[in-house]
Design a protein around this motif. Sequence first.
Motif, PDB file in Angstrom:
ATOM      1  N   SER A  43     -68.638   5.313   2.342  1.00 49.58           N
ATOM      2  CA  SER A  43     -67.522   4.125   2.697  1.00 49.58           C
ATOM      3  C   SER A  43     -66.357   4.295   1.608  1.00 49.58           C
ATOM      4  CB  SER A  43     -68.344   2.813   2.604  1.00 49.58           C
ATOM      5  OG  SER A  43     -68.904   2.859   1.279  1.00 49.58           O
ATOM      6  N   ILE A  44     -65.389   3.836   2.218  1.00 52.90           N
ATOM      7  CA  ILE A  44     -63.925   3.690   1.263  1.00 52.90           C
ATOM      8  C   ILE A  44     -63.908   2.593   0.895  1.00 52.90           C
ATOM      9  CG2 ILE A  44     -62.556   3.627   3.548  1.00 52.90           C
ATOM     10  CD1 ILE A  44     -60.475   4.845   1.916  1.00 52.90           C
ATOM     11  N   THR A  45     -64.452   2.062  -0.158  1.00 51.74           N
ATOM     12  CA  THR A  45     -64.302   0.737  -0.848  1.00 51.74           C
ATOM     13  C   THR A  45     -62.969   0.569  -1.501  1.00 51.74           C
ATOM     14  OG1 THR A  45     -65.330   1.367  -2.991  1.00 51.74           O
ATOM     15  CG2 THR A  45     -66.840   0.641  -0.990  1.00 51.74           C
ATOM     16  N   PRO A  46     -62.592  -0.656  -1.977  1.00 54.57           N
ATOM     17  CA  PRO A  46     -61.339  -0.606  -2.674  1.00 54.57           C
ATOM     18  C   PRO A  46     -61.451   0.108  -3.890  1.00 54.57           C
ATOM     19  CG  PRO A  46     -61.789  -2.792  -1.486  1.00 54.57           C
ATOM     20  CD  PRO A  46     -62.877  -1.812  -1.258  1.00 54.57           C
ATOM     21  N   ALA A  47     -62.483   0.140  -4.819  1.00 55.90           N
ATOM     22  CA  ALA A  47     -62.684   0.877  -5.869  1.00 55.90           C
ATOM     23  C   ALA A  47     -62.605   2.087  -5.527  1.00 55.90           C
ATOM     24  CB  ALA A  47     -63.922   0.432  -6.326  1.00 55.90           C
ATOM     25  N   ARG A  48     -63.176   2.648  -4.635  1.00 60.48           N
ATOM     26  CA  ARG A  48     -63.137   4.179  -4.260  1.00 60.48           C
ATOM     27  C   ARG A  48     -61.465   4.832  -3.820  1.00 60.48           C
ATOM     28  NH1 ARG A  48     -68.890   4.258  -1.130  1.00 60.48           N
ATOM     29  NH2 ARG A  48     -70.237   3.888  -3.000  1.00 60.48           N
ATOM     30  N   PHE A  49     -60.872   3.599  -3.071  1.00 57.99           N
ATOM     31  CA  PHE A  49     -59.616   4.130  -2.608  1.00 57.99           C
ATOM     32  C   PHE A  49     -58.708   4.081  -3.894  1.00 57.99           C
ATOM     33  CE2 PHE A  49     -55.598   2.403  -1.060  1.00 57.99           C
ATOM     34  CZ  PHE A  49     -55.299   3.343   0.072  1.00 57.99           C
TER      35      PHE A  49
ATOM     36  N   TYR B 181     -52.035  15.038   6.912  1.00 59.56           N
ATOM     37  CA  TYR B 181     -52.559  14.060   6.174  1.00 59.56           C
ATOM     38  C   TYR B 181     -51.830  13.319   5.077  1.00 59.56           C
ATOM     39  CZ  TYR B 181     -56.698  16.004   8.638  1.00 59.56           C
ATOM     40  OH  TYR B 181     -57.725  16.241   9.537  1.00 59.56           O
ATOM     41  N   PRO B 182     -52.160  12.187   4.692  1.00 58.85           N
ATOM     42  CA  PRO B 182     -51.326  11.602   3.640  1.00 58.85           C
ATOM     43  C   PRO B 182     -51.457  12.454   2.248  1.00 58.85           C
ATOM     44  CG  PRO B 182     -53.066  10.141   4.392  1.00 58.85           C
ATOM     45  CD  PRO B 182     -53.518  11.525   5.144  1.00 58.85           C
ATOM     46  N   VAL B 183     -50.406  12.617   1.412  1.00 58.79           N
ATOM     47  CA  VAL B 183     -50.511  13.417   0.386  1.00 58.79           C
ATOM     48  C   VAL B 183     -50.575  12.489  -1.188  1.00 58.79           C
ATOM     49  CG1 VAL B 183     -48.831  14.540  -1.147  1.00 58.79           C
ATOM     50  CG2 VAL B 183     -48.621  14.921   1.589  1.00 58.79           C
ATOM     51  N   VAL B 184     -51.655  12.509  -1.588  1.00 59.70           N
ATOM     52  CA  VAL B 184     -52.116  11.888  -2.863  1.00 59.70           C
ATOM     53  C   VAL B 184     -51.579  12.561  -3.997  1.00 59.70           C
ATOM     54  CG1 VAL B 184     -53.853  10.737  -4.077  1.00 59.70           C
ATOM     55  CG2 VAL B 184     -53.556  10.607  -1.403  1.00 59.70           C
TER      56      VAL B 184
ATOM     57  N   GLU C  88     -60.392  10.867   7.206  1.00 59.05           N
ATOM     58  CA  GLU C  88     -60.580  12.215   6.922  1.00 59.05           C
ATOM     59  C   GLU C  88     -60.016  12.788   5.719  1.00 59.05           C
ATOM     60  OE1 GLU C  88     -59.133  14.345  10.285  1.00 59.05           O
ATOM     61  OE2 GLU C  88     -60.637  13.646  11.900  1.00 59.05           O
ATOM     62  N   ALA C  89     -58.715  12.232   5.424  1.00 61.29           N
ATOM     63  CA  ALA C  89     -58.316  12.697   4.136  1.00 61.29           C
ATOM     64  C   ALA C  89     -58.743  12.273   2.952  1.00 61.29           C
ATOM     65  CB  ALA C  89     -56.874  12.132   4.035  1.00 61.29           C
ATOM     66  N   PHE C  90     -59.473  11.213   2.999  1.00 62.27           N
ATOM     67  CA  PHE C  90     -60.368  10.548   1.897  1.00 62.27           C
ATOM     68  C   PHE C  90     -61.577  11.336   1.740  1.00 62.27           C
ATOM     69  CE2 PHE C  90     -63.836   7.746   0.500  1.00 62.27           C
ATOM     70  CZ  PHE C  90     -63.424   7.409  -0.832  1.00 62.27           C
ATOM     71  N   HIS C  91     -62.278  11.531   2.732  1.00 61.34           N
ATOM     72  CA  HIS C  91     -63.503  12.238   2.554  1.00 61.34           C
ATOM     73  C   HIS C  91     -63.428  13.876   2.322  1.00 61.34           C
ATOM     74  CE1 HIS C  91     -65.718   8.933   3.679  1.00 61.34           C
ATOM     75  NE2 HIS C  91     -65.406   8.837   4.721  1.00 61.34           N
ATOM     76  N   LEU C  92     -62.086  14.534   2.726  1.00 65.04           N
ATOM     77  CA  LEU C  92     -62.098  15.793   2.486  1.00 65.04           C
ATOM     78  C   LEU C  92     -61.125  16.167   1.549  1.00 65.04           C
ATOM     79  CD1 LEU C  92     -61.757  16.975   6.158  1.00 65.04           C
ATOM     80  CD2 LEU C  92     -63.689  17.046   5.084  1.00 65.04           C
ATOM     81  N   GLY C  93     -60.543  15.268   1.078  1.00 68.64           N
ATOM     82  CA  GLY C  93     -59.430  15.527  -0.173  1.00 68.64           C
ATOM     83  C   GLY C  93     -59.922  15.104  -1.604  1.00 68.64           C
ATOM     84  N   GLN C  94     -61.223  15.191  -1.759  1.00 68.27           N
ATOM     85  CA  GLN C  94     -61.529  14.403  -3.134  1.00 68.27           C
ATOM     86  C   GLN C  94     -61.498  15.762  -4.192  1.00 68.27           C
ATOM     87  OE1 GLN C  94     -62.545  11.666  -3.884  1.00 68.27           O
ATOM     88  NE2 GLN C  94     -62.332  10.873  -1.682  1.00 68.27           N
ATOM     89  N   GLU C  95     -60.956  16.907  -3.943  1.00 65.49           N
ATOM     90  CA  GLU C  95     -60.905  18.111  -4.848  1.00 65.49           C
ATOM     91  C   GLU C  95     -59.307  18.485  -5.009  1.00 65.49           C
ATOM     92  OE1 GLU C  95     -63.280  21.041  -3.584  1.00 65.49           O
ATOM     93  OE2 GLU C  95     -65.269  20.116  -3.800  1.00 65.49           O
ATOM     94  N   PHE C  96     -59.044  19.303  -6.008  1.00 60.46           N
ATOM     95  CA  PHE C  96     -57.606  19.487  -6.182  1.00 60.46           C
ATOM     96  C   PHE C  96     -57.294  20.663  -5.301  1.00 60.46           C
ATOM     97  CE2 PHE C  96     -58.716  17.227 -10.094  1.00 60.46           C
ATOM     98  CZ  PHE C  96     -57.159  16.420 -10.358  1.00 60.46           C
ATOM     99  N   ASN C  97     -57.290  20.318  -4.099  1.00 65.02           N
ATOM    100  CA  ASN C  97     -56.935  21.570  -3.000  1.00 65.02           C
ATOM    101  C   ASN C  97     -56.193  20.857  -1.924  1.00 65.02           C
ATOM    102  OD1 ASN C  97     -59.007  20.622  -1.606  1.00 65.02           O
ATOM    103  ND2 ASN C  97     -60.412  21.973  -2.387  1.00 65.02           N
ATOM    104  N   ASN C  98     -55.702  21.540  -0.883  1.00 66.65           N
ATOM    105  CA  ASN C  98     -55.072  21.011   0.355  1.00 66.65           C
ATOM    106  C   ASN C  98     -56.279  20.765   1.289  1.00 66.65           C
ATOM    107  OD1 ASN C  98     -52.427  20.709  -0.562  1.00 66.65           O
ATOM    108  ND2 ASN C  98     -52.074  23.108  -0.063  1.00 66.65           N
ATOM    109  N   VAL C  99     -56.257  20.007   2.168  1.00 63.63           N
ATOM    110  CA  VAL C  99     -57.206  19.475   3.422  1.00 63.63           C
ATOM    111  C   VAL C  99     -56.740  20.524   4.458  1.00 63.63           C
ATOM    112  CG1 VAL C  99     -57.771  18.036   5.049  1.00 63.63           C
ATOM    113  CG2 VAL C  99     -57.205  17.249   2.829  1.00 63.63           C
TER     114      VAL C  99
END
Length: 293
Positions: free
Chosen positions: A206-212, A253-256, A282-293
């Motif tokens: 889940s994407i909680t406010p804290a995780r976001f 996807y969003p760029v963070v 999708e961006a949140f779950h797949l983009g947790q590392e330092f790389n491009n989705v």
Amino acid sequence: MVAGIETRFFEGPPHQKSPHYSLTDFDSGLFRTVGEILAVSLAQGGHAPTFFSQWAYSYLCNGQINPTQLDKNTVADSQLRLLIDQVESSTEQSLQGLTDEILNCGFTGAISVQHKEPIVRAITLHAVLRLQPMLEQLKEGLQLYGLHLLIKQYPEICQPLFVLGGDVTHFLSEKGTSKHQVELDLVNFIQDLLYESEADENGPRSITPARFLQWITGQGHVPLLPSEKKDFAVVVKFNHNCEADFGNHSICYPVVSSCAKTIVLPVKHMKSYSQFRMVLLEAFHLGQEFNNV
């Protein structure tokens, strides 16, 4: 429980709500009970009531209403909002048909189309000022566990518990443009998604406010110290021309940037809430590392 309280005792746009005007509920002391339930929920780690409007939360903090901070968008009551719309679109003849409603809002000037602005102003003030007894009773309930004292002493620290999006900076286009409205919709989508996610905050994905917040800023909480908090803000930007960056494509996807605490949203792929939710998750779950989705 908190969601039920929001539906039963508050009204207005999502995350910008005010107490429902009800002298019956006030006479029964129900707003005091509401305050007590909210205090218990927060004390026990339950859902935060992040649906308050800014002016209502400010009143809880200092017990004052600043008329200069109020406009017609502050009005939450559906009937009074309708009255404002009727006044603004009225002719001289149709305005006279609204005389009783206008006088009931405390307007004492001449009722004519030349005075539409002060009439709307009177309706706005009437809509807000009549809610003071409900807010006062709510404050009494919030005294449970000393919560109201904390709110008075540390209003900025406590604000995220009551007002959603207090630490977000938006780089919006000029007002009145189509881009501006689209960007406002995306900001509301973010708030809706985070509010919706509270119901599934214990889910492993889940994407909680804290995780976001952790995803965008690198830390899962807003700083508590005022010296640190004053420089803390999540920056939301908007990319209206992602084709210039990626050429013809069907999805991006969003760029963070966690260092800059910034997220750039690809507007083209987020026109509806369902599209926004799918792309962001999708961006949140797949983009947790330092790389491009």
